[in-house]
Structures are given as C-alpha cells and as structure tokens.
Design a protein around this motif. Structure first.
Motif, PDB file in Angstrom:
ATOM      1  N   SER A 121       0.828  -1.210   0.000  1.00  0.00           N
ATOM      2  CA  SER A 121       0.000   0.000   0.000  1.00  0.00           C
ATOM      3  C   SER A 121       0.860   1.258   0.000  1.00  0.00           C
ATOM      4  N   HIS A 122       1.900   1.260   0.821  1.00  0.00           N
ATOM      5  CA  HIS A 122       2.789   2.416   0.882  1.00  0.00           C
ATOM      6  C   HIS A 122       3.527   2.625  -0.440  1.00  0.00           C
ATOM      7  N   MET A 123       3.952   1.549  -1.060  1.00  0.00           N
ATOM      8  CA  MET A 123       4.658   1.678  -2.339  1.00  0.00           C
ATOM      9  C   MET A 123       3.732   2.197  -3.433  1.00  0.00           C
ATOM     10  N   LEU A 124       2.513   1.676  -3.479  1.00  0.00           N
ATOM     11  CA  LEU A 124       1.550   2.173  -4.459  1.00  0.00           C
ATOM     12  C   LEU A 124       1.270   3.657  -4.246  1.00  0.00           C
ATOM     13  N   SER A 125       1.107   4.041  -2.989  1.00  0.00           N
ATOM     14  CA  SER A 125       0.851   5.444  -2.676  1.00  0.00           C
ATOM     15  C   SER A 125       2.005   6.332  -3.141  1.00  0.00           C
ATOM     16  N   ALA A 126       3.242   5.881  -2.906  1.00  0.00           N
ATOM     17  CA  ALA A 126       4.417   6.657  -3.308  1.00  0.00           C
ATOM     18  C   ALA A 126       4.487   6.808  -4.829  1.00  0.00           C
ATOM     19  N   VAL A 127       4.178   5.738  -5.552  1.00  0.00           N
ATOM     20  CA  VAL A 127       4.210   5.791  -7.014  1.00  0.00           C
ATOM     21  C   VAL A 127       3.166   6.775  -7.538  1.00  0.00           C
ATOM     22  N   LEU A 128       1.966   6.719  -6.978  1.00  0.00           N
ATOM     23  CA  LEU A 128       0.894   7.619  -7.414  1.00  0.00           C
ATOM     24  C   LEU A 128       1.247   9.082  -7.118  1.00  0.00           C
ATOM     25  N   GLN A 129       1.819   9.321  -5.935  1.00  0.00           N
ATOM     26  CA  GLN A 129       2.243  10.683  -5.592  1.00  0.00           C
ATOM     27  C   GLN A 129       3.293  11.190  -6.582  1.00  0.00           C
ATOM     28  N   GLU A 130       4.239  10.344  -6.898  1.00  0.00           N
ATOM     29  CA  GLU A 130       5.323  10.739  -7.798  1.00  0.00           C
ATOM     30  C   GLU A 130       4.795  11.112  -9.173  1.00  0.00           C
ATOM     31  N   HIS A 131       3.662  10.548  -9.551  1.00  0.00           N
ATOM     32  CA  HIS A 131       3.058  10.849 -10.845  1.00  0.00           C
ATOM     33  C   HIS A 131       2.054  12.000 -10.761  1.00  0.00           C
ATOM     34  N   GLY A 132       2.040  12.688  -9.636  1.00  0.00           N
ATOM     35  CA  GLY A 132       1.253  13.913  -9.532  1.00  0.00           C
ATOM     36  C   GLY A 132      -0.168  13.754  -9.037  1.00  0.00           C
ATOM     37  N   SER A 140      -3.757   0.251   8.653  1.00  0.00           N
ATOM     38  CA  SER A 140      -3.982  -0.048  10.072  1.00  0.00           C
ATOM     39  C   SER A 140      -3.096  -1.229  10.480  1.00  0.00           C
ATOM     40  N   PRO A 141      -2.743  -1.297  11.778  1.00  0.00           N
ATOM     41  CA  PRO A 141      -3.030  -0.307  12.819  1.00  0.00           C
ATOM     42  C   PRO A 141      -2.023   0.834  12.759  1.00  0.00           C
ATOM     43  N   HIS A 142      -2.168   1.802  13.650  1.00  0.00           N
ATOM     44  CA  HIS A 142      -1.194   2.887  13.722  1.00  0.00           C
ATOM     45  C   HIS A 142      -0.075   2.495  14.693  1.00  0.00           C
ATOM     46  N   LEU A 143       1.063   3.161  14.569  1.00  0.00           N
ATOM     47  CA  LEU A 143       2.203   2.862  15.439  1.00  0.00           C
ATOM     48  C   LEU A 143       2.249   3.786  16.653  1.00  0.00           C
ATOM     49  N   LYS A 144       2.174   5.099  16.415  1.00  0.00           N
ATOM     50  CA  LYS A 144       2.277   6.067  17.512  1.00  0.00           C
ATOM     51  C   LYS A 144       1.023   6.921  17.650  1.00  0.00           C
ATOM     52  N   ASP A 145       0.482   7.355  16.533  1.00  0.00           N
ATOM     53  CA  ASP A 145      -0.632   8.298  16.559  1.00  0.00           C
ATOM     54  C   ASP A 145      -1.769   7.756  15.702  1.00  0.00           C
ATOM     55  N   PHE A 146      -2.979   7.834  16.228  1.00  0.00           N
ATOM     56  CA  PHE A 146      -4.166   7.354  15.528  1.00  0.00           C
ATOM     57  C   PHE A 146      -4.272   7.919  14.111  1.00  0.00           C
ATOM     58  N   ARG A 147      -3.825   9.163  13.930  1.00  0.00           N
ATOM     59  CA  ARG A 147      -3.984   9.843  12.635  1.00  0.00           C
ATOM     60  C   ARG A 147      -3.105   9.248  11.537  1.00  0.00           C
ATOM     61  N   GLU A 148      -2.157   8.383  11.919  1.00  0.00           N
ATOM     62  CA  GLU A 148      -1.321   7.721  10.914  1.00  0.00           C
ATOM     63  C   GLU A 148      -2.148   6.860   9.973  1.00  0.00           C
ATOM     64  N   ARG A 149      -3.333   6.483  10.398  1.00  0.00           N
ATOM     65  CA  ARG A 149      -4.196   5.638   9.572  1.00  0.00           C
ATOM     66  C   ARG A 149      -4.694   6.378   8.337  1.00  0.00           C
ATOM     67  N   MET A 150      -4.716   7.688   8.372  1.00  0.00           N
ATOM     68  CA  MET A 150      -5.242   8.493   7.267  1.00  0.00           C
ATOM     69  C   MET A 150      -4.185   9.491   6.818  1.00  0.00           C
ATOM     70  N   ARG A 151      -3.660   9.301   5.644  1.00  0.00           N
ATOM     71  CA  ARG A 151      -2.631  10.192   5.111  1.00  0.00           C
ATOM     72  C   ARG A 151      -3.030  10.689   3.735  1.00  0.00           C
ATOM     73  N   ILE A 152      -2.596  11.889   3.435  1.00  0.00           N
ATOM     74  CA  ILE A 152      -2.742  12.421   2.078  1.00  0.00           C
ATOM     75  C   ILE A 152      -1.382  12.942   1.654  1.00  0.00           C
ATOM     76  N   ASN A 153      -0.872  12.368   0.596  1.00  0.00           N
ATOM     77  CA  ASN A 153       0.479  12.698   0.121  1.00  0.00           C
ATOM     78  C   ASN A 153       1.503  12.613   1.254  1.00  0.00           C
ATOM     79  N   GLY A 154       1.355  11.603   2.071  1.00  0.00           N
ATOM     80  CA  GLY A 154       2.312  11.354   3.143  1.00  0.00           C
ATOM     81  C   GLY A 154       2.045  12.102   4.434  1.00  0.00           C
ATOM     82  N   GLN A 155       1.115  13.059   4.437  1.00  0.00           N
ATOM     83  CA  GLN A 155       0.831  13.859   5.624  1.00  0.00           C
ATOM     84  C   GLN A 155      -0.378  13.292   6.367  1.00  0.00           C
ATOM     85  N   ILE A 156      -0.226  13.104   7.680  1.00  0.00           N
ATOM     86  CA  ILE A 156      -1.323  12.547   8.466  1.00  0.00           C
ATOM     87  C   ILE A 156      -2.443  13.571   8.627  1.00  0.00           C
TER      88      ILE A 156
END
Length: 231
Positions: A121-132, A140-156
C-alpha cells in the motif's frame, strides 16, 4: 472550540510579532525609549507566547480526550478480541450513507492479503504521488498516533479533523455501536472526500470479502500472499 483556539493563536501572533522588531517603532522616540519599549515588548511577547502554549495544550487535551472516548466507548479488537470483529458490511454501508457516501467521490486501489499488504500500500501510494496524483492512504493499525491511519500525500490527518468528526457524529456512533474499525473507515472516507483527493490506496483490515473497506468499487484490487490463518 478548536477553531476559536486557532483564531486566538493567529491574533496573538499578529499582536505581538511587531514587538520583536524595534526598528518599527516611531522614529521620534529616543534610543533609550526604543530600548525600553523593546525590552517591554519582549516581556509582553513572552507572556503572549506562554498563552499560545497554554492554548495549544488545551487543544492537545481535547484531541487526547477524543481518542480516549474512541478507545473506551467503541469495540476494539486489541481490547476485547474477536467480539469486535463483525462479519457483516451492514454497519459500514449504513454509516457511509449517513456520511453522504464519501467513498464514491474518489477512485481507489484495494489491497488485501496476510503479509505484505501494508508495504504494498505504501509503495503504491508513493508511485501515485510521484506521478502527480493527490493520494490518500488508509492503513492499520497505527504505530504512535491514531492519525497515521489516514494520510494524504504522506501527511497525516489533522487533530482538528478527528475532533470535529467525532463531535459531529458522536450521537450516531453511540447509537449504532459501530466497531472501532468501522468508525475509522468511515472517518477516512470522509477525510479523503473533504480533501478532494484523486485516488485512495486502501489496506484491508481483517479478512477480505466482509472487511469494512470492501464497500468501494476499486480501479484495481491487489492480493498479496495468503496464509493459512485466512482459510
């Protein structure tokens, strides 16, 4: 309340920022007066900064209280085990309808499997971001902060969004007794829709066919390796 704190922070910064720059004081003042005013300004600025820190602490406290409510009030697999898992999509379908079906406002990639679905999932997200593409990522689950579950362009997601979402839908969540994961999926869909993303990469939580994420009609479905625990 959180919006008010943000506005007050901006007002304080605006009010005290010029005091850090003594050269902006009126030219008719003497050097000694400018020096005295500068020192007084620094003192007031420190008091203003302290106030900002207190406001920020209060805002963080509200976020912490929101998470505490979520973890205590809603069934959660880590806390009560298999009883939290609901092999039925009815709750998720109804919750999405309650939210206005935000999952229909963006395209999605759906990733399932026993091992490797998170990294995929992370790799697919990175590829899509790189293409604009403005890319949402739900994991899921999150490691430190609940908001890690929802990211947009890498930002929680922001703390304000989580607090406001729970405040706006708390009555519904309590009435319907959604599982923790059902609630989180709906929150992520709502966040991605509000932020007008182009595409979301959604990692399955538990299972596949009856997983809460499986209410979307994905552009691509990805299945990593499947182990015996999913027979």
């Amino acid at each position: 309340m959180e919006k008010w704190f943000s506005q007050r922070q901006e007002e304080i910064y605006t009010r005290w920022a010029h005091l850090k720059q003594p050269g902006q004081l009126p030219a008719r003042q003497s050097q000694s007066c400018r020096h005295e005013n500068h020192l007084a300004g620094r003192s007031r600025c420190r008091r203003g900064t302290d106030w900002i820190h207190r406001l920020q602490f209060q805002e963080d406290l509200n976020y912490s209280q929101t998470l505490e409510w979520l973890f205590e009030k809603l069934p959660m697999f880590q806390r009560i085990g298999g009883a939290a898992y609901k092999a039925d999509l009815t709750n998720t379908i109804e919750f999405c309808a309650h939210l206005g079906n935000p999952e229909r406002n963006f395209k999605s990639f759906h990733v399932a499997g026993t091992n490797g679905k998170g990294s995929t999932s992370h790799m697919l997200s990175a590829v899509l971001q790189e293409h604009g593409f403005k890319t949402g990522l739900f994991t899921s689950p999150h490691l430190k902060d609940f908001r890690e579950r929802m990211r947009i362009n890498g930002q929680i997601a922001s703390e304000e969004f989580v607090v406001e979402f729970v405040e706006n839908h708390k009555e519904y969540l309590e009435e319907k007794q959604l599982s923790f994961f059902e609630m989180t999926v709906g929150m992520a869909f709502s966040y991605f829709s509000e932020q007008q993303i182009d595409i979301a990469v959604l990692e399955v939580g538990m299972g596949g066919r009856l997983d809460s994420t499986n209410v979307v009609l994905p552009e691509i479905s990805v299945i990593t390796n499947i182990s015996f625990d999913h027979q």
